[in-house]
Design an enzyme around this catalytic site. Structure first.
Site, PDB file in Angstrom:
ATOM      1  N   ALA A 131      -5.261 -58.143 107.614  1.00  0.00           N
ATOM      2  CA  ALA A 131      -4.751 -58.349 106.261  1.00  0.00           C
ATOM      3  C   ALA A 131      -3.249 -58.058 106.168  1.00  0.00           C
ATOM      4  CB  ALA A 131      -5.512 -57.467 105.267  1.00  0.00           C
ATOM      5  N   CYS A 132      -2.662 -57.560 107.241  1.00  0.00           N
ATOM      6  CA  CYS A 132      -1.251 -57.156 107.252  1.00  0.00           C
ATOM      7  C   CYS A 132      -0.407 -58.208 107.951  1.00  0.00           C
ATOM      8  CB  CYS A 132      -1.129 -55.808 107.973  1.00  0.00           C
ATOM      9  SG  CYS A 132       0.561 -55.293 108.321  1.00  0.00           S
TER      10      CYS A 132
END
Length: 144
Positions: free
Chosen positions: A14-15
């Site tokens: 998600a980063c």
């Protein structure tokens, strides 16, 4: 020769920084061991080893943004390394990422292009980060 067993990334898909770092590793021709550390957190001993390998203080690995850092009072400078490690064990989201381990070292890869310092193989071509920033040219050379 594959570098699959020689490069590990502690990754959060998600980063964006983590995704860019993974992309740079793959752009060198390596397929790393990917550990989604929120699903499979490192053990305390592994985390202590990673911190030692990076040569940083325990506090320097704490992520503040988007975590319970403030709610847990982790800005209190009187907290010991053991207390900070306890917090990271209880809340893996507090571990800043991505952390990359290669035969050339261990780094917290923020920004993502820091990984270029520890990759055993050169880049195989151009690489542009998700935000459009070009960091490697067509010949595989760093642009900074």
């Amino acid at each position: 020769m594959s570098n699959q067993s020689t490069i590990t990334i502690y990754h959060n898909p998600a980063c964006g920084t983590s995704r860019n770092t993974l992309g740079l590793i793959r752009n060198s021709g390596a397929e790393p061991r990917v550990i989604e550390y929120l699903l499979t957190p490192p053990t305390r001993d592994e985390l202590v080893g990673l911190i030692a390998g990076m040569g940083i203080a325990v506090r320097d690995l704490l992520r503040k943004k988007g975590t319970p850092y403030a709610d847990l009072g982790l800005d209190n400078l009187a907290l010991t390394d053991d207390q900070l490690l306890d917090a990271m064990m209880d809340h893996p989201i507090l571990v800043n990422r991505p952390i990359v381990v290669t035969p050339l070292g261990v780094k917290l890869c923020r920004p993502s292009e820091v990984v270029l310092d520890i990759l055993p193989q050169p880049q195989n071509g151009a690489f542009t980060k998700e935000d459009g920033e070009k960091v490697v040219d067509e010949q595989g050379k760093r642009l900074f």
